[in-house]
Design a protein around this motif. Structure first.
Motif, mmCIF file in Angstrom:
data_model
loop_
_atom_site.group_PDB
_atom_site.id
_atom_site.type_symbol
_atom_site.label_atom_id
_atom_site.label_comp_id
_atom_site.label_asym_id
_atom_site.label_seq_id
_atom_site.Cartn_x
_atom_site.Cartn_y
_atom_site.Cartn_z
ATOM 1 N N HIS A 121 0.836 -1.200 0.000
ATOM 2 C CA HIS A 121 0.000 0.000 0.000
ATOM 3 C C HIS A 121 0.871 1.250 0.000
ATOM 4 N N ASP A 122 1.917 1.239 0.819
ATOM 5 C CA ASP A 122 2.811 2.394 0.881
ATOM 6 C C ASP A 122 3.619 2.536 -0.410
ATOM 7 N N ALA A 123 3.962 1.388 -1.021
ATOM 8 C CA ALA A 123 4.759 1.422 -2.255
ATOM 9 C C ALA A 123 3.928 1.877 -3.444
ATOM 10 N N GLY A 124 2.653 1.484 -3.466
ATOM 11 C CA GLY A 124 1.788 1.804 -4.595
ATOM 12 C C GLY A 124 1.936 0.796 -5.717
ATOM 13 N N LEU A 125 0.825 0.517 -6.393
ATOM 14 C CA LEU A 125 0.816 -0.433 -7.505
ATOM 15 C C LEU A 125 0.251 0.253 -8.746
ATOM 16 N N PRO A 126 0.745 -0.102 -9.931
ATOM 17 C CA PRO A 126 0.194 0.474 -11.163
ATOM 18 C C PRO A 126 -1.286 0.117 -11.313
ATOM 19 N N ARG A 127 -2.012 0.960 -11.983
ATOM 20 C CA ARG A 127 -3.438 0.732 -12.231
ATOM 21 C C ARG A 127 -3.630 -0.597 -12.972
ATOM 22 N N GLY A 128 -4.633 -1.370 -12.567
ATOM 23 C CA GLY A 128 -4.902 -2.657 -13.196
ATOM 24 C C GLY A 128 -4.145 -3.819 -12.584
ATOM 25 N N SER A 129 -3.414 -3.567 -11.499
ATOM 26 C CA SER A 129 -2.633 -4.634 -10.861
ATOM 27 C C SER A 129 -3.527 -5.566 -10.050
ATOM 28 N N ARG A 130 -2.980 -6.716 -9.691
ATOM 29 C CA ARG A 130 -3.690 -7.725 -8.901
ATOM 30 C C ARG A 130 -2.786 -8.230 -7.788
ATOM 31 N N ILE A 131 -3.408 -8.782 -6.746
ATOM 32 C CA ILE A 131 -2.649 -9.353 -5.652
ATOM 33 C C ILE A 131 -3.190 -10.743 -5.362
ATOM 34 N N VAL A 132 -2.293 -11.672 -5.055
ATOM 35 C CA VAL A 132 -2.655 -13.065 -4.826
ATOM 36 C C VAL A 132 -2.163 -13.480 -3.444
ATOM 37 N N THR A 133 -3.054 -14.024 -2.619
ATOM 38 C CA THR A 133 -2.658 -14.544 -1.310
ATOM 39 C C THR A 133 -2.909 -16.038 -1.271
ATOM 40 N N GLU A 134 -2.017 -16.740 -0.597
ATOM 41 C CA GLU A 134 -2.154 -18.177 -0.412
ATOM 42 C C GLU A 134 -2.998 -18.467 0.831
ATOM 43 N N LYS A 135 -3.271 -19.728 1.046
ATOM 44 C CA LYS A 135 -3.980 -20.140 2.247
ATOM 45 C C LYS A 135 -2.953 -20.477 3.339
ATOM 46 N N PRO A 136 -3.398 -20.488 4.601
ATOM 47 C CA PRO A 136 -4.690 -19.973 5.057
ATOM 48 C C PRO A 136 -4.711 -18.451 5.014
ATOM 49 N N PHE A 137 -5.899 -17.896 4.783
ATOM 50 C CA PHE A 137 -6.062 -16.450 4.688
ATOM 51 C C PHE A 137 -6.152 -15.896 6.103
ATOM 52 N N GLY A 138 -5.009 -15.453 6.627
ATOM 53 C CA GLY A 138 -4.950 -15.030 8.011
ATOM 54 C C GLY A 138 -4.825 -16.226 8.936
ATOM 55 N N GLU A 139 -4.884 -15.947 10.232
ATOM 56 C CA GLU A 139 -4.727 -16.995 11.238
ATOM 57 C C GLU A 139 -5.909 -17.086 12.198
ATOM 58 N N SER A 140 -6.918 -16.240 11.983
ATOM 59 C CA SER A 140 -8.122 -16.245 12.805
ATOM 60 C C SER A 140 -9.153 -15.370 12.106
ATOM 61 N N LEU A 141 -10.371 -15.351 12.636
ATOM 62 C CA LEU A 141 -11.423 -14.502 12.058
ATOM 63 C C LEU A 141 -11.040 -13.030 12.139
ATOM 64 N N SER A 142 -10.585 -12.579 13.295
ATOM 65 C CA SER A 142 -10.213 -11.170 13.429
ATOM 66 C C SER A 142 -9.042 -10.835 12.515
ATOM 67 N N ASP A 143 -8.122 -11.772 12.355
ATOM 68 C CA ASP A 143 -6.982 -11.575 11.461
ATOM 69 C C ASP A 143 -7.463 -11.434 10.014
ATOM 70 N N ALA A 144 -8.398 -12.290 9.602
ATOM 71 C CA ALA A 144 -8.939 -12.232 8.243
ATOM 72 C C ALA A 144 -9.688 -10.924 8.006
ATOM 73 N N GLU A 145 -10.441 -10.469 9.006
ATOM 74 C CA GLU A 145 -11.166 -9.201 8.874
ATOM 75 C C GLU A 145 -10.195 -8.035 8.692
ATOM 76 N N GLU A 146 -9.117 -8.037 9.467
ATOM 77 C CA GLU A 146 -8.133 -6.969 9.350
ATOM 78 C C GLU A 146 -7.425 -7.021 8.002
ATOM 79 N N LEU A 147 -7.096 -8.225 7.549
ATOM 80 C CA LEU A 147 -6.427 -8.373 6.264
ATOM 81 C C LEU A 147 -7.344 -7.927 5.125
ATOM 82 N N ASN A 148 -8.627 -8.247 5.219
ATOM 83 C CA ASN A 148 -9.583 -7.773 4.209
ATOM 84 C C ASN A 148 -9.653 -6.252 4.188
ATOM 85 N N ARG A 149 -9.603 -5.646 5.371
ATOM 86 C CA ARG A 149 -9.633 -4.186 5.440
ATOM 87 C C ARG A 149 -8.404 -3.593 4.741
#
Length: 473
Positions: A121-149
């Motif tokens: 986020h601080d670095a910035g990405l060119p328009r049209g870029s994508r990001i890919v995350t592997e599993k597990p998505f976070g380590e808990s529900l609160s972690d996943a909510e924060e990561l989604n934010r």
């Protein structure tokens, strides 16, 4: 819009060498990679581009020996390397720098996701870029909510790929094909006719040097929270209007929302956890999990997990779903086994001896089998036969399909943000009860079928313990 630049953060890890590089070569062999495609790997090793290409060639020799040499050479030549701390914005910015859009693959431990997304986020990405995350998505529900934010502040939801390679497996997709393209099945696909469904991923493979990851995660988070819950969604979902991203993912979220929340008492009676002790698998001695290099016995990490779920929905009320996975077991068994209820009346005089019809979707290897009762040698006797078929091998490996979707911008087979959160909602009561010691951590000898079954009156446990009937190779 097709993206031609791939940046892999964690590009020197096992995921990249074992899966991503061979997947890219398979895409090249199938004519799916543009000649201008480039891949930049970022890691902490003090390498240059040539050192990385030498490493990639070694990974292809280990994990891609059956790939066309020309495609291996093309992908290797397209690789470059940049030393970077993935949590440092300036170093991440240098790795993703450029005017063209980029697909950034986080081939990293989940604990680094938040810091890395913040750096992006601080670095910035060119328009049209994508990001890919592997599993597990976070380590808990609160972690996943924060990561989604954090992700929502970086890119639009449609540009976020929370990948699960199980969804790209041909046989997993055949769960939908078999249901929705065959009139004979869909009218029976409900609790009136189906008593229980077992989703099983049993492996003879033990830890195999993965303690750095596995001992912090365990079987429940590694397999059930993501992979097996995704398969549950495809088994239990209502027919979508289309297989487009919105329709398909809406129906999957409906399934997860319908899972009845487990109380502490439910967790005690409907879940199991265990880890393997010393034994023999495939003629080889396997040490106890606690004696594996890098394991901290105090973490009490499970290598076997089983969870029984119920769905509060019109279609599935009264059907039991069991999700089970284990390592270091006596045989590989990866399948979805659908057990039908008995017929209402048998004129053969042997009601108690008739085995249920079972429809088996073999996930690895890919197969389909239906166990049916037929008249035996005597007119009033019944026997069971299996009608089975092997599936043709897919034209792309699972990671090849996922990467193709990422580069083309189709998120249908990735998880939406709310879906990832709902999956954590399902397993959080189990994690909480296990952490409080409400369910004992059992042991099973490596090479066995797992922990001994507990007898519960009125419960049929034969389905999980009977061997899958698979067609000959």
């Amino acid at each position: 819009m097709t993206v031609r630049r791939l940046v892999v953060l964690g590009g020197t890890g096992d995921l990249t060498g074992r899966y991503l590089l061979p997947a890219l070569a398979a895409l090249h062999a199938g004519g799916h990679l543009d000649d201008r495609f480039t891949m930049t790997a970022a890691g902490r090793e003090d390498w240059d581009g040539q050192r990385y290409r030498d490493w990639a060639a070694g990974q292809f020799a280990r994990h891609g020996a059956d790939l066309p040499p020309a495609s291996v050479r093309a992908v290797t030549a397209a690789c470059d390397y940049r030393r970077a701390d993935v949590t440092a914005p300036a170093e991440v910015a240098a790795a993703v720098a450029g005017d063209d859009p980029v697909a950034v693959y986080l081939a990293l431990p989940p604990a680094l996701f938040a810091a890395t997304v913040t750096a992006l986020h601080d670095a910035g990405l060119p328009r049209g870029s994508r990001i890919v995350t592997e599993k597990p998505f976070g380590e808990s529900l609160s972690d996943a909510e924060e990561l989604n934010r954090l992700l929502a502040g970086l890119l639009p939801e449609r540009a976020v790929f929370r990948v699960d390679h199980f969804l790209a497996m041909t046989t997993v997709q055949n769960l939908l094909g078999s249901r929705l393209a065959n009139r004979v099945l869909e009218p029976l696909w409900n609790s009136t006719h189906i008593a229980e469904v077992d989703i099983v991923w049993d492996e003879t493979l033990a830890l195999e040097g993965r303690a750095g990851y596995y001992d912090h995660v365990g079987a429940l988070k590694d397999m059930i929270q993501n992979h097996l819950l995704q398969i549950l969604c495809l088994v239990a979902m209502e027919p979508p209007l289309t297989l487009g991203e919105r329709d398909l993912r809406d129906r999957k979220v409906d399934v997860l929302r319908s899972v009845r929340r487990l109380t502490d008492a439910d967790v005690v009676h409907r879940t199991r956890r265990a880890r393997y002790a010393a034994g023999r698998v495939g003629g080889h001695d396997v040490p106890s999990y606690t004696d594996e290099e890098g394991v901290d016995p105090a973490r009490r990490t499970e290598t076997f997990a089983e969870v029984e779920l119920e769905l509060d929905s019109w279609r599935w009320s009264g059907t039991r779903f069991r999700l089970r996975t284990g390592k270091g077991l006596g045989q590989d068994r990866m399948e979805v086994a659908v057990r039908f209820r008995p017929v209402p009346h048998l004129p053969f005089g042997q009601d108690g001896a008739v085995r249920p019809n079972v429809l088996r979707f073999g996930l690895l290897p890919e197969s389909l089998a239906m166990e049916m009762n037929v008249v035996g040698s005597q007119v009033e006797s019944l026997t069971q036969v299996s009608l089975s078929a092997r599936m043709d091998p897919p034209d792309l490996p699972a990671y090849g399909r996922l990467l193709l979707d990422v580069l083309r911008g189709d998120p249908a087979l990735s998880l939406r943000g709310d879906e990832a959160e709902e999956a954590w909602r399902v397993v959080e009561p189990v994690l909480s009860a296990w952490e409080r010691g409400l369910v004992p951590l059992e042991e099973y000898p490596a090479g066995s079928r797992g922990p001994a079954r507990r007898h519960t009156p009125g419960r049929r446990d034969d389905l999980l313990h009977q061997d899958a009937v698979l067609p000959p190779r």
